[in-house]
Design a protein around this motif. Structure first.
Motif, mmCIF file in Angstrom:
data_model
loop_
_atom_site.group_PDB
_atom_site.id
_atom_site.type_symbol
_atom_site.label_atom_id
_atom_site.label_comp_id
_atom_site.label_asym_id
_atom_site.label_seq_id
_atom_site.Cartn_x
_atom_site.Cartn_y
_atom_site.Cartn_z
ATOM 1 N N GLN A 47 0.841 -1.204 0.000
ATOM 2 C CA GLN A 47 0.000 0.000 0.000
ATOM 3 C C GLN A 47 0.868 1.241 0.000
ATOM 4 O O GLN A 47 1.913 1.257 0.659
ATOM 5 C CB GLN A 47 -0.910 -0.016 1.245
ATOM 6 N N ASN A 49 0.586 5.416 0.743
ATOM 7 C CA ASN A 49 -0.269 6.443 1.361
ATOM 8 C C ASN A 49 0.315 7.819 1.087
ATOM 9 O O ASN A 49 1.523 7.976 0.912
ATOM 10 C CB ASN A 49 -0.362 6.215 2.882
ATOM 11 N N ARG A 59 0.529 13.834 13.592
ATOM 12 C CA ARG A 59 -0.204 12.591 13.322
ATOM 13 C C ARG A 59 0.540 11.454 14.026
ATOM 14 O O ARG A 59 1.717 11.232 13.732
ATOM 15 C CB ARG A 59 -0.283 12.319 11.812
ATOM 16 N N HIS A 62 0.920 6.015 15.954
ATOM 17 C CA HIS A 62 0.015 4.961 15.493
ATOM 18 C C HIS A 62 0.772 3.687 15.122
ATOM 19 O O HIS A 62 1.937 3.726 14.707
ATOM 20 C CB HIS A 62 -0.742 5.415 14.238
ATOM 21 N N LYS A 72 6.934 0.488 7.539
ATOM 22 C CA LYS A 72 6.663 1.707 6.773
ATOM 23 C C LYS A 72 7.958 2.302 6.248
ATOM 24 O O LYS A 72 8.945 2.409 6.979
ATOM 25 C CB LYS A 72 5.957 2.741 7.655
ATOM 26 N N HIS A 119 4.505 4.966 15.050
ATOM 27 C CA HIS A 119 5.026 5.996 14.142
ATOM 28 C C HIS A 119 4.204 7.267 14.251
ATOM 29 O O HIS A 119 2.978 7.215 14.471
ATOM 30 C CB HIS A 119 4.972 5.483 12.692
ATOM 31 N N GLY A 120 4.894 8.386 14.111
ATOM 32 C CA GLY A 120 4.192 9.664 14.067
ATOM 33 C C GLY A 120 5.111 10.744 13.535
ATOM 34 O O GLY A 120 6.322 10.518 13.380
ATOM 35 N N PHE A 121 4.531 11.886 13.216
ATOM 36 C CA PHE A 121 5.343 13.023 12.769
ATOM 37 C C PHE A 121 4.624 14.327 13.080
ATOM 38 O O PHE A 121 3.395 14.347 13.225
ATOM 39 C CB PHE A 121 5.673 12.928 11.268
ATOM 40 N N TYR A 132 4.150 7.385 2.042
ATOM 41 C CA TYR A 132 4.784 6.211 2.620
ATOM 42 C C TYR A 132 4.195 4.915 2.080
ATOM 43 O O TYR A 132 3.038 4.879 1.672
ATOM 44 C CB TYR A 132 4.746 6.221 4.141
ATOM 45 N N TYR A 138 -4.185 -1.443 5.387
ATOM 46 C CA TYR A 138 -4.895 -0.750 6.457
ATOM 47 C C TYR A 138 -5.910 -1.699 7.091
ATOM 48 O O TYR A 138 -6.683 -2.351 6.391
ATOM 49 C CB TYR A 138 -5.604 0.452 5.865
ATOM 50 N N GLU A 143 -5.724 -1.203 14.485
ATOM 51 C CA GLU A 143 -4.963 0.029 14.736
ATOM 52 C C GLU A 143 -4.970 0.389 16.222
ATOM 53 O O GLU A 143 -5.993 0.247 16.908
ATOM 54 C CB GLU A 143 -5.565 1.194 13.941
ATOM 55 N N LYS A 168 -8.993 11.392 17.372
ATOM 56 C CA LYS A 168 -8.398 10.115 17.814
ATOM 57 C C LYS A 168 -7.082 10.383 18.544
ATOM 58 O O LYS A 168 -6.825 9.812 19.606
ATOM 59 C CB LYS A 168 -8.157 9.256 16.562
ATOM 60 N N ASP A 169 -6.268 11.259 17.997
ATOM 61 C CA ASP A 169 -4.950 11.502 18.598
ATOM 62 C C ASP A 169 -5.059 12.361 19.844
ATOM 63 O O ASP A 169 -4.152 12.366 20.673
ATOM 64 C CB ASP A 169 -4.018 12.145 17.564
HETATM 65 C C1 LIG Z 1 -4.103 5.219 7.662
HETATM 66 C C2 LIG Z 1 -5.296 5.103 6.756
HETATM 67 C C3 LIG Z 1 -6.405 5.889 6.927
HETATM 68 N N1 LIG Z 1 -7.474 5.755 6.076
HETATM 69 C C4 LIG Z 1 -8.624 6.645 6.271
HETATM 70 C C5 LIG Z 1 -9.241 6.580 7.655
HETATM 71 C C6 LIG Z 1 -9.730 7.989 7.892
HETATM 72 O O1 LIG Z 1 -11.043 8.148 7.358
HETATM 73 C C7 LIG Z 1 -8.787 8.871 7.083
HETATM 74 C C8 LIG Z 1 -7.708 9.536 7.923
HETATM 75 O O2 LIG Z 1 -7.129 8.524 8.720
HETATM 76 P P1 LIG Z 1 -6.219 8.896 9.944
HETATM 77 O O3 LIG Z 1 -6.783 10.091 10.656
HETATM 78 O O4 LIG Z 1 -5.979 7.642 10.747
HETATM 79 O O5 LIG Z 1 -4.865 9.335 9.209
HETATM 80 P P2 LIG Z 1 -3.478 9.597 9.941
HETATM 81 O O6 LIG Z 1 -3.679 10.291 11.258
HETATM 82 O O7 LIG Z 1 -2.600 10.213 8.940
HETATM 83 O O8 LIG Z 1 -2.966 8.128 10.262
HETATM 84 C C9 LIG Z 1 -1.656 7.702 9.902
HETATM 85 O O9 LIG Z 1 -0.802 8.396 10.751
HETATM 86 C C10 LIG Z 1 0.452 7.838 11.067
HETATM 87 C C11 LIG Z 1 1.509 8.836 10.709
HETATM 88 C C12 LIG Z 1 0.758 6.506 10.560
HETATM 89 O O10 LIG Z 1 1.909 6.069 10.574
HETATM 90 C C13 LIG Z 1 -0.307 5.627 10.076
HETATM 91 O O11 LIG Z 1 0.010 5.177 8.765
HETATM 92 C C14 LIG Z 1 -1.659 6.207 10.055
HETATM 93 O O12 LIG Z 1 -2.269 5.859 11.291
HETATM 94 O O13 LIG Z 1 -8.160 7.980 6.139
HETATM 95 C C15 LIG Z 1 -7.490 4.836 5.048
HETATM 96 O O14 LIG Z 1 -8.469 4.714 4.288
HETATM 97 N N2 LIG Z 1 -6.393 4.032 4.887
HETATM 98 C C16 LIG Z 1 -5.291 4.136 5.692
HETATM 99 O O15 LIG Z 1 -4.304 3.383 5.477
#
Ligand SMILES: Cc1cn([C@H]2C[C@H](O)[C@@H](COP(=O)(O)OP(=O)(O)O[C@H]3O[C@H](C)C(=O)[C@H](O)[C@H]3O)O2)c(=O)[nH]c1=O
Length: 182
Positions: A47, A49, A59, A62, A72, A119-121, A132, A138, A143, A168-169
């Motif tokens: 995958q 992203n 972010r 996670h 990743k 992981h986060g940034f 990434y 996913y 998660e 969530k965070d």
């Molecule tokens: C991660 C992911 C999310 N989604 C959907 C779910 C939510 O509706 C939307 C935003 O998701 P989220 O708020 O979890 O996105 P991030 O906060 O950037 O999450 C990521 O943040 C940190 C940096 C990570 O390392 C992970 O890859 C991942 O958890 O995208 C998807 O459809 N597929 C995916 O693989």
């Protein structure tokens, strides 16, 4: 490509060879053979992203639990982030420790973060586009999140103000040995 193992040796900082000329630049953003030679692991990415965030967005932290744990390979194509990996492998000598690196469109550096890490940034430019590859798909049910500011992990985020977080965070789930990796 140059490879540097960080203080947590399984996390590897990769710096690609960039070919510049009067048109601009070219570099291989992923090469399976060079990646395997640099990291010592043979992975299949399943995958890709791409996220875009404004300054101060954080972010993380996670991860996905087995059998959906994700390795990743992360990079920034525009802007700059401070990228962090936290070792959640209970048998690791660096369990609960973190490493962080500046990734930017300018330095073109990438971080290989194996499964077993959170992981986060945080974004340190006006905006940042974050790309990434992951070694597992996913799986929202698998998660897990750890609070970005968990005192037991103590990440030194380069923040000048409170970060911008998703709901969530913002929940602030504490780091516990449960939900970590054997
Ligand atoms: C991660 C992911 C999310 N989604 C959907 C779910 C939510 O509706 C939307 C935003 O998701 P989220 O708020 O979890 O996105 P991030 O906060 O950037 O999450 C990521 O943040 C940190 C940096 C990570 O390392 C992970 O890859 C991942 O958890 O995208 C998807 O459809 N597929 C995916 O693989």
């Amino acid at each position: 490509m140059q490879a540097q193992r960080l203080a947590i040796p399984d996390v590897v900082l990769l710096t690609p060879k960039v070919f510049g000329d009067d048109r601009g630049f070219f570099f291989e953003s992923f090469n399976a053979e060079k990646f395997a030679a640099a990291t010592g692991v043979d992975v299949q990415f399943v995958q890709d992203n791409h996220s875009k965030s404004q300054r101060g967005v954080l972010r993380g932290l996670h991860y996905q639990l087995p059998p959906n744990a994700q390795g990743k390979l992360v990079r920034v194509v525009q802007g700059e982030v401070f990228d962090v990996a936290v070792d959640l492998r209970r048998n690791s000598p660096t369990f609960g420790k973190w490493v962080g690196e500046i990734l930017s469109g300018e330095n073109k550096r990438q971080l290989w973060i194996p499964a077993g890490f959170a992981h986060g940034f945080v974004v340190t430019s006006d905006t940042a586009e974050f790309l990434y590859k992951t070694t597992a798909l996913y799986a929202p049910s698998a998660e897990r999140c750890i609070a970005w500011d968990d005192p037991d992990i103590g990440v030194a985020w380069p923040l000048t103000a409170a970060p911008l977080l998703s709901p969530k965070d913002a929940e602030g789930v504490a780091f516990t040995v449960a939900d970590t990796f054997a």
